[in-house]
Design an enzyme around this catalytic site. Structure first.
Site, PDB file in Angstrom:
ATOM      1  N   ASP A 131       1.031  -0.819  -0.139  1.00 36.34           N
ATOM      2  CA  ASP A 131      -0.171  -0.344   0.574  1.00 36.34           C
ATOM      3  C   ASP A 131       0.867   1.293   0.031  1.00 36.34           C
ATOM      4  O   ASP A 131       2.032   1.197   0.220  1.00 36.34           O
ATOM      5  CB  ASP A 131      -1.129  -0.164   1.186  1.00 36.34           C
ATOM      6  CG  ASP A 131      -1.528   1.292   1.345  1.00 36.34           C
ATOM      7  OD1 ASP A 131      -2.819   1.611   0.703  1.00 36.34           O
ATOM      8  OD2 ASP A 131      -1.574   1.706   2.623  1.00 36.34           O
ATOM      9  N   ASP A 135      -6.664  -2.710   2.641  1.00 40.99           N
ATOM     10  CA  ASP A 135      -5.982  -3.843   2.111  1.00 40.99           C
ATOM     11  C   ASP A 135      -6.360  -5.521   2.572  1.00 40.99           C
ATOM     12  O   ASP A 135      -4.889  -6.524   2.687  1.00 40.99           O
ATOM     13  CB  ASP A 135      -4.183  -3.211   2.821  1.00 40.99           C
ATOM     14  CG  ASP A 135      -3.633  -1.881   2.656  1.00 40.99           C
ATOM     15  OD1 ASP A 135      -3.801  -2.091   1.412  1.00 40.99           O
ATOM     16  OD2 ASP A 135      -4.211  -1.481   3.300  1.00 40.99           O
TER      17      ASP A 135
END
Length: 229
Positions: A8, A179
């Protein structure tokens, strides 16, 4: 050999004040395995990051809505449905919160991002009443109006197939609800200390350090484990 990474960006490769941490430019250019940037940001942002790192542009953008393997771009979801929902939100008095310029959405192809300061209750009410196959994902930085079933994990699977590797060969690091899907696909997953509860619950391990401090600690450990000495 170091493992492939799926990383990320916001909250994971950044400082507390949302800047790219300079250690990214020390640790990632020479990483001797694929590095995938999986983000809620619009497509140009992770492409630019990979470019300036001198790395292949392996990108999952817009929460899985845009996937790029360095040669081919794959789009997923129904952007028209997302735009229609957001238009209704605006008609009912909602404000996207980005001002007249709105560079946040200018290059966005598959979803719409709404400021974290916007009226979340109204936004979710409009989405629920729309009957469209659309959902809201809170990344901690924005509310993303996106097609249901589109996520970073599915984008990672597409990229892994293109690269000829398995998703469980990847190590994932992230901080947000978006995520979770990469954590579920990767072989090993880490939530930085600033991660939200959903990410922490899904990760194999929650780190003691946040932001790039946590990510850097994982990268150091992975490199040390791969050192034949």
């Amino acid at each position: 050999m170091v493992p492939p990474l799926v990383l990320d960006i916001d909250g994971t490769l950044t400082t507390r004040d949302h800047r790219i941490d300079p250690r990214v430019f020390e640790l990632l250019p020479a990483w001797d395995a694929p590095v995938v940037f999986a983000t809620g940001k619009a497509f140009p942002y992770p492409v630019a990051l990979a470019h300036f790192l001198g790395r292949p542009q392996l990108v999952v953008a817009e929460n899985g809505g845009v996937v790029y393997d360095g040669q081919e771009t794959t789009l997923a979801g129904d952007p028209d449905a997302c735009r229609a929902v957001v238009e209704t939100f605006r008609e009912r008095g909602g404000d996207l919160g980005w001002g007249d310029g709105d560079t946040v959405n200018r290059w966005r192809e598959t979803e719409i991002a709404v400021s974290i300061d916007a009226d979340e209750r109204l936004l979710r009410e409009v989405v629920a009443a729309s009957g469209a196959d659309v959902e809201v994902v809170d990344t901690g930085y924005a509310y993303h109006v996106k097609s249901s079933g589109v996520n970073k994990g599915k984008g990672l699977a597409l990229l892994a197939d293109s690269l000829g590797v398995t998703t469980d060969s990847f190590v994932a690091i992230g901080d947000s609800e978006n995520d979770v899907s990469t954590f579920e696909r990767a072989g090993e997953s880490y939530a930085v200390a600033n991660a939200d509860p959903d990410a922490q619950a899904a990760a194999d391990r929650v780190l003691a350090e946040g932001f790039m401090d946590g990510t850097a600690s994982v990268l150091a450990a992975l490199r040390e484990d791969s050192d034949p000495a």
